[in-house]
Design an enzyme around this catalytic site. Sequence first.
Site, mmCIF file in Angstrom:
data_model
loop_
_atom_site.group_PDB
_atom_site.id
_atom_site.type_symbol
_atom_site.label_atom_id
_atom_site.label_comp_id
_atom_site.label_asym_id
_atom_site.label_seq_id
_atom_site.Cartn_x
_atom_site.Cartn_y
_atom_site.Cartn_z
ATOM 1 N N CYS A 199 -6.792 3.328 -6.025
ATOM 2 C CA CYS A 199 -5.590 2.925 -6.788
ATOM 3 C C CYS A 199 -5.502 3.476 -8.208
ATOM 4 C CB CYS A 199 -5.489 1.409 -6.805
ATOM 5 S SG CYS A 199 -5.062 0.738 -5.188
HETATM 6 N N1 LIG Z 1 -6.824 -0.514 -1.211
HETATM 7 C C1 LIG Z 1 -6.451 -1.246 -2.240
HETATM 8 O O1 LIG Z 1 -7.279 -1.853 -2.919
HETATM 9 C C2 LIG Z 1 -4.988 -1.391 -2.596
HETATM 10 C C3 LIG Z 1 -4.603 -2.419 -3.474
HETATM 11 C C4 LIG Z 1 -3.258 -2.550 -3.824
HETATM 12 C C5 LIG Z 1 -2.312 -1.652 -3.334
HETATM 13 N N2 LIG Z 1 -2.729 -0.638 -2.497
HETATM 14 C C6 LIG Z 1 -1.687 0.264 -1.988
HETATM 15 O O2 LIG Z 1 -1.326 -0.182 -0.681
HETATM 16 C C7 LIG Z 1 -1.071 0.934 0.172
HETATM 17 C C8 LIG Z 1 -2.017 0.890 1.350
HETATM 18 O O3 LIG Z 1 -3.334 1.038 0.863
HETATM 19 P P1 LIG Z 1 -4.613 0.813 1.800
HETATM 20 O O4 LIG Z 1 -5.799 0.971 0.918
HETATM 21 O O5 LIG Z 1 -4.425 -0.424 2.581
HETATM 22 O O6 LIG Z 1 -4.482 2.076 2.759
HETATM 23 P P2 LIG Z 1 -5.449 2.452 3.982
HETATM 24 O O7 LIG Z 1 -5.551 3.931 3.956
HETATM 25 O O8 LIG Z 1 -6.678 1.627 3.933
HETATM 26 O O9 LIG Z 1 -4.614 1.990 5.261
HETATM 27 C C9 LIG Z 1 -3.380 2.522 5.637
HETATM 28 C C10 LIG Z 1 -3.241 2.354 7.138
HETATM 29 O O10 LIG Z 1 -1.923 2.703 7.541
HETATM 30 C C11 LIG Z 1 -1.982 3.379 8.789
HETATM 31 N N3 LIG Z 1 -0.737 4.128 8.987
HETATM 32 C C12 LIG Z 1 -0.340 5.264 8.372
HETATM 33 N N4 LIG Z 1 0.885 5.621 8.799
HETATM 34 C C13 LIG Z 1 1.266 4.697 9.715
HETATM 35 C C14 LIG Z 1 2.444 4.519 10.512
HETATM 36 N N5 LIG Z 1 3.470 5.348 10.439
HETATM 37 N N6 LIG Z 1 2.489 3.476 11.370
HETATM 38 C C15 LIG Z 1 1.444 2.618 11.451
HETATM 39 N N7 LIG Z 1 0.314 2.728 10.709
HETATM 40 C C16 LIG Z 1 0.222 3.750 9.840
HETATM 41 C C17 LIG Z 1 -3.236 4.226 8.641
HETATM 42 O O11 LIG Z 1 -3.704 4.668 9.895
HETATM 43 C C18 LIG Z 1 -4.177 3.261 7.936
HETATM 44 O O12 LIG Z 1 -4.921 2.497 8.852
HETATM 45 C C19 LIG Z 1 -1.207 2.170 -0.700
HETATM 46 O O13 LIG Z 1 0.046 2.502 -1.216
HETATM 47 C C20 LIG Z 1 -2.126 1.708 -1.820
HETATM 48 O O14 LIG Z 1 -1.948 2.438 -3.000
HETATM 49 C C21 LIG Z 1 -4.033 -0.506 -2.107
#
Ligand SMILES: NC(=O)c1ccc[n+]([C@@H]2O[C@H](COP(=O)([O-])OP(=O)(O)OC[C@H]3O[C@@H](n4cnc5c(N)ncnc54)[C@H](O)[C@@H]3O)[C@@H](O)[C@H]2O)c1
Length: 460
Positions: free
Chosen positions: A284
């Site tokens: 992030c």
């Molecule tokens: N990880 C964190 O600590 C955190 C905290 C706050 C916000 N965020 C934000 O939240 C969002 C997600 O982050 P994350 O860390 O959970 O991501 P991640 O990479 O852990 O997970 C994303 C998931 O989405 C799936 N995916 C992608 N395209 C898809 C589709 N079309 N249909 C279904 N599934 C699909 C992927 O296969 C993956 O499993 C990002 O924008 C990130 O910046 C993350």
Amino acid sequence: MSGWRIKRFIRPPAGSRDMKLCVIGAGYVGLATAVMFGKLGHEVTVVDVVEPRVRTVNSGKSPFYEPPLEKELAKLVKRGMLKATTSASGAVKDAAAIFICVQTPPLPSGKIDIRPVKTACRDVGKLLRTADGYKVVVMKSTVVPGTTESMVLPLLEKYSGKKACEGFGLCMNPEFLQEGSAIKDSLEPARIVIGSMDKRSGDLLMKLHAPIKAAKIRTDLTSAEMIKYASNTFLATKISYANEMANMCYLFGIDSEPVLRAAGFDPRIGPLFLKPGLGYGGSCLPKDVNALKERARRAGYRSRLLTALDAINESQPGEAIRMLEDAAGPVRGKRIAVLGLAFKGGVDDTRETRAVPLISSLLAKGAHVVAFDPMATPNFIRLMPTIEYASSAAECLKGADGCIVQADWKEFRDLGRKEFSTMRVAILVDGRRSLDPAKVEAAGARYLGVGYGLARGKGR
Ligand SMILES: NC(=O)c1ccc[n+]([C@@H]2O[C@H](COP(=O)([O-])OP(=O)(O)OC[C@H]3O[C@@H](n4cnc5c(N)ncnc54)[C@H](O)[C@@H]3O)[C@@H](O)[C@H]2O)c1
């Protein structure tokens, strides 16, 4: 989390439970969201494009290391309150709200890669075309201000053939969880931000979050997006400020720890995120700093602050190496142990970990690096396949001419005389200020914490 709290969460007030919800993306945010709503009494279907991930979730396991999340996930899967699938059709058709939680990774330009969000919007839009009733689409992925209105909305309208606020609702509900405490942060957030296009969709999100005690801020879509960036860039600023102060303290021959601790007592400053280290990493902060900087540039504003944050963060791993070299001479030809490869202790996520620039700099200076992480080694090997890996912290230290602690794993705090006595040169640079200096020194190793003053006589 205390028992009474969990009880309170699984008995939400009547009227706020028993909805069917769909979560797109089984990552940290998607699974934490799904578990939170499952615990609040809703039936959640998680959709992911990665088949093995779906199987893992359906077996009650987490695809990443997050023990409390896995525990709750297992219970919900067993009770039939949470399931995963690769097919969004049934899940979207039945859901009152669809949460888009897909990744938005950084691009080399500093912008974010919005393609996963576009694909998810297209898929959800197509399914909304034939779905009955008013459903609310909720953006949880982090996207730069303006994206939900200028990209998500037109895609949903195009593929659904319906008008927003009439055929479906649209909200932006940014996520603030921290990896390592994802479930606690979801159930006990500092605030909940609900950006909505219309009152009706915002009201539904309010109802869904009703059992959670937190400040709830209702706003428009773009402000909700900006709140996420304002929060994360402030955290990056605080960390970088602590690092700048620590770098100066080091040269002034004083320890930054009491300096920053004392500063943090001031309620206007606060103690959290005010510890020096090797810089911020993870999926992030680095990404959000660069994405906002780039978004501002496109709007005609050059952010000097965000540019400085990036520069400070990039140089910070070099500070640890400088400390090691100041104390023990050049690292060239030496065997240097690096403990901790994840972007922080307690997780196996190596996205933007500071271990990469740290180890790259050590290698560029001619050091031989041996590395260890309790959970993240398999992920890290993909980033740096050719360095030497140890199978335990003790093995990593054996024969080392110095060690840099890169991530604050609890187990590193238990290292003692037995392990330090096997080092060729028992010197530790604590890159996260997480070890007890007195304990390390009592166990026969020299302790240097990042921002721990250079010995007076040698000061510049
Ligand atoms: N990880 C964190 O600590 C955190 C905290 C706050 C916000 N965020 C934000 O939240 C969002 C997600 O982050 P994350 O860390 O959970 O991501 P991640 O990479 O852990 O997970 C994303 C998931 O989405 C799936 N995916 C992608 N395209 C898809 C589709 N079309 N249909 C279904 N599934 C699909 C992927 O296969 C993956 O499993 C990002 O924008 C990130 O910046 C993350």
